[in-house]
Motif scaffolding. Structure first.
Motif, mmCIF file in Angstrom:
data_model
loop_
_atom_site.group_PDB
_atom_site.id
_atom_site.type_symbol
_atom_site.label_atom_id
_atom_site.label_comp_id
_atom_site.label_asym_id
_atom_site.label_seq_id
_atom_site.Cartn_x
_atom_site.Cartn_y
_atom_site.Cartn_z
ATOM 1 N N MET A 142 27.436 -73.043 -3.453
ATOM 2 C CA MET A 142 28.246 -74.255 -3.401
ATOM 3 C C MET A 142 27.387 -75.501 -3.227
ATOM 4 O O MET A 142 27.606 -76.520 -3.887
ATOM 5 C CB MET A 142 29.260 -74.154 -2.255
ATOM 6 C CG MET A 142 30.294 -75.283 -2.252
ATOM 7 S SD MET A 142 31.368 -75.226 -3.692
ATOM 8 C CE MET A 142 31.911 -76.933 -3.770
ATOM 9 N N GLY A 143 26.396 -75.444 -2.332
ATOM 10 C CA GLY A 143 25.516 -76.590 -2.128
ATOM 11 C C GLY A 143 24.723 -76.916 -3.372
ATOM 12 O O GLY A 143 24.585 -78.078 -3.758
ATOM 13 N N ARG A 144 24.186 -75.877 -4.023
ATOM 14 C CA ARG A 144 23.426 -76.089 -5.250
ATOM 15 C C ARG A 144 24.292 -76.697 -6.343
ATOM 16 O O ARG A 144 23.908 -77.672 -7.005
ATOM 17 C CB ARG A 144 22.855 -74.756 -5.741
ATOM 18 C CG ARG A 144 22.004 -74.865 -6.986
ATOM 19 C CD ARG A 144 21.926 -73.545 -7.741
ATOM 20 N NE ARG A 144 23.225 -73.174 -8.304
ATOM 21 C CZ ARG A 144 23.446 -72.054 -8.985
ATOM 22 N NH1 ARG A 144 22.470 -71.173 -9.140
ATOM 23 N NH2 ARG A 144 24.644 -71.799 -9.483
ATOM 24 N N ASN A 145 25.492 -76.127 -6.546
ATOM 25 C CA ASN A 145 26.368 -76.615 -7.607
ATOM 26 C C ASN A 145 26.875 -78.028 -7.344
ATOM 27 O O ASN A 145 27.064 -78.810 -8.280
ATOM 28 C CB ASN A 145 27.550 -75.656 -7.793
ATOM 29 C CG ASN A 145 27.136 -74.330 -8.411
ATOM 30 O OD1 ASN A 145 26.032 -74.206 -8.939
ATOM 31 N ND2 ASN A 145 28.011 -73.346 -8.341
ATOM 32 N N SER A 146 27.085 -78.358 -6.058
ATOM 33 C CA SER A 146 27.476 -79.726 -5.704
ATOM 34 C C SER A 146 26.383 -80.710 -6.087
ATOM 35 O O SER A 146 26.657 -81.790 -6.629
ATOM 36 C CB SER A 146 27.770 -79.828 -4.204
ATOM 37 O OG SER A 146 28.850 -78.995 -3.836
ATOM 38 N N GLY A 147 25.138 -80.339 -5.817
ATOM 39 C CA GLY A 147 24.019 -81.202 -6.173
ATOM 40 C C GLY A 147 23.859 -81.343 -7.671
ATOM 41 O O GLY A 147 23.592 -82.438 -8.185
ATOM 42 N N ILE A 148 24.012 -80.226 -8.405
ATOM 43 C CA ILE A 148 23.908 -80.270 -9.868
ATOM 44 C C ILE A 148 24.994 -81.163 -10.452
ATOM 45 O O ILE A 148 24.732 -82.025 -11.304
ATOM 46 C CB ILE A 148 24.009 -78.844 -10.455
ATOM 47 C CG1 ILE A 148 22.764 -78.039 -10.098
ATOM 48 C CG2 ILE A 148 24.196 -78.893 -11.975
ATOM 49 C CD1 ILE A 148 22.860 -76.568 -10.465
ATOM 50 N N PHE A 149 26.231 -80.957 -9.987
ATOM 51 C CA PHE A 149 27.329 -81.788 -10.480
ATOM 52 C C PHE A 149 27.064 -83.267 -10.187
ATOM 53 O O PHE A 149 27.248 -84.131 -11.058
ATOM 54 C CB PHE A 149 28.655 -81.371 -9.841
ATOM 55 C CG PHE A 149 29.779 -82.325 -10.141
ATOM 56 C CD1 PHE A 149 30.453 -82.252 -11.347
ATOM 57 C CD2 PHE A 149 30.136 -83.309 -9.224
ATOM 58 C CE1 PHE A 149 31.472 -83.155 -11.646
ATOM 59 C CE2 PHE A 149 31.156 -84.207 -9.510
ATOM 60 C CZ PHE A 149 31.826 -84.129 -10.722
ATOM 61 N N TRP A 150 26.635 -83.554 -8.966
ATOM 62 C CA TRP A 150 26.437 -84.950 -8.576
ATOM 63 C C TRP A 150 25.328 -85.604 -9.395
ATOM 64 O O TRP A 150 25.453 -86.760 -9.795
ATOM 65 C CB TRP A 150 26.126 -85.043 -7.083
ATOM 66 C CG TRP A 150 26.338 -86.429 -6.561
ATOM 67 C CD1 TRP A 150 25.398 -87.339 -6.222
ATOM 68 C CD2 TRP A 150 27.607 -87.064 -6.341
ATOM 69 N NE1 TRP A 150 25.986 -88.504 -5.803
ATOM 70 C CE2 TRP A 150 27.344 -88.360 -5.864
ATOM 71 C CE3 TRP A 150 28.925 -86.654 -6.499
ATOM 72 C CZ2 TRP A 150 28.351 -89.256 -5.549
ATOM 73 C CZ3 TRP A 150 29.933 -87.548 -6.191
ATOM 74 C CH2 TRP A 150 29.641 -88.830 -5.711
ATOM 75 N N ALA A 151 24.261 -84.871 -9.680
ATOM 76 C CA ALA A 151 23.159 -85.425 -10.466
ATOM 77 C C ALA A 151 23.625 -85.746 -11.886
ATOM 78 O O ALA A 151 23.349 -86.837 -12.409
ATOM 79 C CB ALA A 151 21.985 -84.450 -10.496
ATOM 80 N N PHE A 152 24.321 -84.815 -12.533
ATOM 81 C CA PHE A 152 24.817 -85.071 -13.887
ATOM 82 C C PHE A 152 25.852 -86.192 -13.881
ATOM 83 O O PHE A 152 25.831 -87.077 -14.748
ATOM 84 C CB PHE A 152 25.448 -83.792 -14.473
ATOM 85 C CG PHE A 152 24.471 -82.909 -15.187
ATOM 86 C CD1 PHE A 152 24.125 -83.150 -16.497
ATOM 87 C CD2 PHE A 152 23.899 -81.825 -14.537
ATOM 88 C CE1 PHE A 152 23.227 -82.339 -17.166
ATOM 89 C CE2 PHE A 152 22.993 -80.998 -15.181
ATOM 90 C CZ PHE A 152 22.656 -81.256 -16.508
#
Length: 462
Positions: A142-152
């Motif tokens: 969840m933390g990783r995917n939140s960061g990926i989403f936020w960066a894109f």
């Protein structure tokens, strides 16, 4: 299953990047576009459209519609809810295009009606996004995917602001945005918004052995595998669950954090760019609005990338350290902005200096970067916490997040029309401190109880 989830997170992130390249940049330039259109009108007093008023309506309606977003999603699912929201954003940008083009007519009513429509769309798309991101994540990712989403997602700031920077070159020494310039930019944004909305069609459905089971929640955890599956439930019960969740003790403290993110969203997405554009010490000040957005985007992307790469480690050691970093970064930005820009710059052109120094483009752009990076610190950790702590009721949790954030943003855009830069920064400093303390309290709760239990009396705040 993991491949499908990762694919869906990527498509989700790209869709939001395209849609919000259009919308987020539009919010930054809306006030400047409408002021330029008003100056072209033969009867400026009859041109009533205001960017700040439009944005205030957007976030006020956004806050109200958040309460009906979970039932909507429970009926049509996250994917089609996000598409519905995307079409609402498209309609809003279309309306701004017509209002700014046909300056002889008072089309402010169209703009304000579209602001209500996009408020509904925002409530649906963001609640659905939080639910869908949770659906395609596990506690570990969840933390990783939140960061990926936020960066894109925050690449939208970078792309949109570059478009504005190159399209808003001064014509004949004018400080206004010409009809040709604003029409070209808004048509580009209309195309991007439409493309991003249709991009949701590429999302793939996860298969589940329990797919036929009827549940009254949108996302559930399968205890053995950690897999999360989406269920269509009873809209009335989904609404009631949202109200019950709102009065729990953890959500009480989290609402303080949500309110701060709404106020600083108002500042960096609407007020700060306008203040730079109104500071006449800067040559080509209107063009610098686009460059400001670029640096905000760089800060957001860098923060999202860092928290995406180290998301699992940050979640294990405590998300409060990332939030504290965000507060310090924002405090540095607020102090420098106070020194660099005139107090009256949010609401009118000014030749005055800042409090202690002559306005500097370098300091202004550095502060834009800090605003973006600090915002990513708060938002990525909120997404991570909500996705893990409220994984069994994510739609309601994200709806409350967006409700409180949008109420604060509406209040922020309202007082932005009346308060100078100094008092706006003081408000941000106070609420930022309270938000950080509140996040610390909730993070401590998550360590003792890693997942929210809706039937636990311990959670109720009275």
């Amino acid at each position: 299953m993991a491949d499908v989830r990762d694919y869906n997170v990527l498509i989700l992130s790209l869709s939001f990047m395209f849609i919000f390249t259009a919308f987020q940049t539009t919010t930054i330039i809306e006030e400047s576009i409408l002021k330029s259109a008003k100056n072209e009108s033969h009867h400026p007093s009859s041109f009533k459209a205001s960017g700040y008023t439009s944005l205030c309506i957007i976030y006020a309606s956004f806050s109200l519609f958040n309460w009906i977003a979970p039932p909507v999603i429970s009926m049509i699912g996250s994917k089609f809810s996000m598409m519905l929201g995307g079409f609402c954003y498209l309609f809003f940008i279309f309306s701004l295009y017509f209002v700014s083009k046909y300056v002889k007519c008072d089309l402010s009513g169209l703009l304000y009606a579209a602001s209500v429509v996009v408020g509904f769309g925002a409530a649906v798309i963001w609640t659905a996004q939080g639910s869908y991101l949770t659906l395609n994540s596990t506690d570990e990712t969840m933390g990783r995917n939140s960061g990926i989403f936020w960066a894109f997602f925050q690449c939208s700031f970078l792309i949109g602001s570059m478009i504005v920077y190159f399209c808003f070159k001064p014509e004949n020494g004018s400080t206004l945005i010409s009809l040709h310039q604003r029409s070209i930019v808004l048509l580009i944004f209309i195309a991007l918004s439409a493309f991003g909305t249709l991009f949701f069609l590429l999302l793939r459905k996860q298969k589940s052995s329990t797919e036929s089971d009827r549940q009254e929640i949108l996302v559930v955890n399968t205890r053995d595998s950690g897999t999360r599956t989406e269920k269509k439930g009873n809209p009335k019960k989904t609404f009631v669950n949202s109200l019950k969740l709102f009065i729990t003790r953890p959500m009480f403290f989290l609402n303080v954090v949500f309110i701060y993110t709404g106020l600083e969203l108002t500042f960096y997405s609407g007020v700060y760019g306008t203040s730079i554009g109104n500071t006449l010490h800067f040559s080509e000040s209107k063009r610098l609005i686009g460059l400001c957005g670029v640096f905000i985007g760089v800060g957001e992307i860098l923060g999202g990338g860092i928290f995406g790469i180290f998301g699992k480690r940050i979640s294990a050691k405590g998300r409060d350290s990332a939030v504290f970093l965000g507060l310090i970064v924002h405090y540095v930005a607020f102090f420098l902005i106070l020194l660099n820009l005139p107090d009256e710059s949010p609401n009118g052109s000014s030749h005055r200096m800042g409090y202690l120094i002559q306005p500097s483009v370098y300091i202004a752009m550095f502060c834009a970067f800090l605003l973006g990076f600090g915002d990513s610190c708060f938002n990525t950790q909120i997404y991570s916490l909500l996705g893990n702590f409220y994984s069994d009721d994510s739609a309601s949790a994200f709806a409350i997040f967006k409700f409180s954030q949008s109420v604060a943003a509406a209040v922020g855009f309202f007082y932005s029309s009346y308060l100078g830069l100094k008092f706006q920064l003081y408000i941000l400093m106070i609420t930022g401190f309270l938000a950080t303390i509140s996040f610390f309290v909730v993070e401590k709760m998550t360590r003792s109880r890693p997942r929210y239990q809706s039937n636990s009396n311990e959670n109720v705040y009275l």
